[in-house]
Motif scaffolding. Structure first.
Motif, short mmCIF file in Angstrom:
data_model
loop_
_atom_site.label_atom_id
_atom_site.label_comp_id
_atom_site.label_asym_id
_atom_site.label_seq_id
_atom_site.Cartn_x
_atom_site.Cartn_y
_atom_site.Cartn_z
N PHE A 5 0.76 -1.27 0.18
CA PHE A 5 0.23 -0.48 0.25
C PHE A 5 1.25 1.67 0.36
O PHE A 5 0.32 2.46 0.80
N SER A 37 -5.97 10.37 -3.10
CA SER A 37 -6.40 8.73 -2.89
C SER A 37 -6.32 8.53 -1.98
O SER A 37 -5.79 8.51 -0.59
N VAL A 39 -6.81 5.00 -0.87
CA VAL A 39 -6.13 3.55 -0.90
C VAL A 39 -5.11 3.73 -1.94
O VAL A 39 -6.02 4.01 -2.91
N CYS A 41 -2.44 0.82 -3.77
CA CYS A 41 -2.60 -0.66 -4.18
C CYS A 41 -1.39 -0.78 -5.48
O CYS A 41 -1.44 -0.76 -6.25
N ARG A 55 -6.07 2.39 -7.76
CA ARG A 55 -6.26 3.71 -6.49
C ARG A 55 -7.76 2.72 -5.96
O ARG A 55 -8.63 2.80 -6.78
N LEU A 56 -8.22 3.65 -4.33
CA LEU A 56 -9.65 3.83 -4.47
C LEU A 56 -9.77 4.84 -4.04
O LEU A 56 -8.89 5.69 -3.21
N VAL A 66 -12.91 2.17 -6.93
CA VAL A 66 -12.00 1.71 -7.90
C VAL A 66 -11.96 2.74 -8.84
O VAL A 66 -12.18 3.11 -10.29
N GLN A 87 -6.43 -6.98 -2.62
CA GLN A 87 -6.70 -6.78 -2.10
C GLN A 87 -7.26 -4.55 -1.56
O GLN A 87 -7.04 -4.37 -0.54
N LEU A 88 -7.45 -4.18 -2.82
CA LEU A 88 -7.65 -2.79 -2.47
C LEU A 88 -9.71 -3.02 -2.22
O LEU A 88 -9.64 -2.50 -1.44
N GLU A 91 -8.93 -3.30 1.84
CA GLU A 91 -8.82 -2.84 3.21
C GLU A 91 -9.61 -1.68 2.69
O GLU A 91 -10.20 -1.99 3.64
#
Length: 141
Positions: A5, A37, A39, A41, A55-56, A66, A87-88, A91
């Motif tokens: 991350f 952003s 999050v 990854c 990215r989130l 997303v 993973q996004l 998270e």
């Protein structure tokens, strides 16, 4: 492949964008995108080269979106994008946001369907602004 991350540098983000034909923007644009952003990854190969990222964007409570799911062509088909997406989503859930949405790029919907997303109905919500010239004039127009 190493996933984390840790955000890439703006220059790395710009290079991946250009390499995958997503477009070219000034590095400052990528700096602002990363700063906004919620999050990020990343996936890096054994030489620590950025080969994928996603990215989130989120309000941190109700919704996460997303965006910029990008994988270098040399790393496609090896599960890199699927792992970044997994993973996004994990998270977002870990942070308490259950509603994760996205807009699939043309021709990419099947990838997201294989990874747990469903298409919205044709009459469902979601629209894009066609062009700024077509936008509704504001009070100062």
């Amino acid at each position: 492949m190493r996933y984390s991350f840790d955000s890439p540098t703006a220059a790395e983000f710009a290079a991946l964008y250009a390499q995958t034909w997503w477009g070219e923007w000034p590095v400052e644009t990528f700096e602002r995108a990363l700063a906004g952003s919620w999050v990020v990854c990343t996936a890096r190969d054994d030489e620590e080269t950025l080969v994928g990222m996603g990215r989130l964007l989120s309000d941190g409570a109700l919704h996460a979106f997303v965006t910029e799911m990008i994988v270098a062509e040399t790393s496609r088909g090896a599960g890199v994008g699927a792992e970044i997406l997994r993973q996004l989503v994990a998270e977002a859930h870990r942070r308490g946001v259950r509603d994760v949405q996205l807009f699939a790029a043309r021709g990419r919907a099947a990838f997201y369907e294989r990874n747990g997303f469903v298409r919205r109905p044709a009459d469902g919500p979601g629209m894009d602004l066609a062009d700024e010239r077509d936008a509704v004039p504001g009070p100062n127009s």
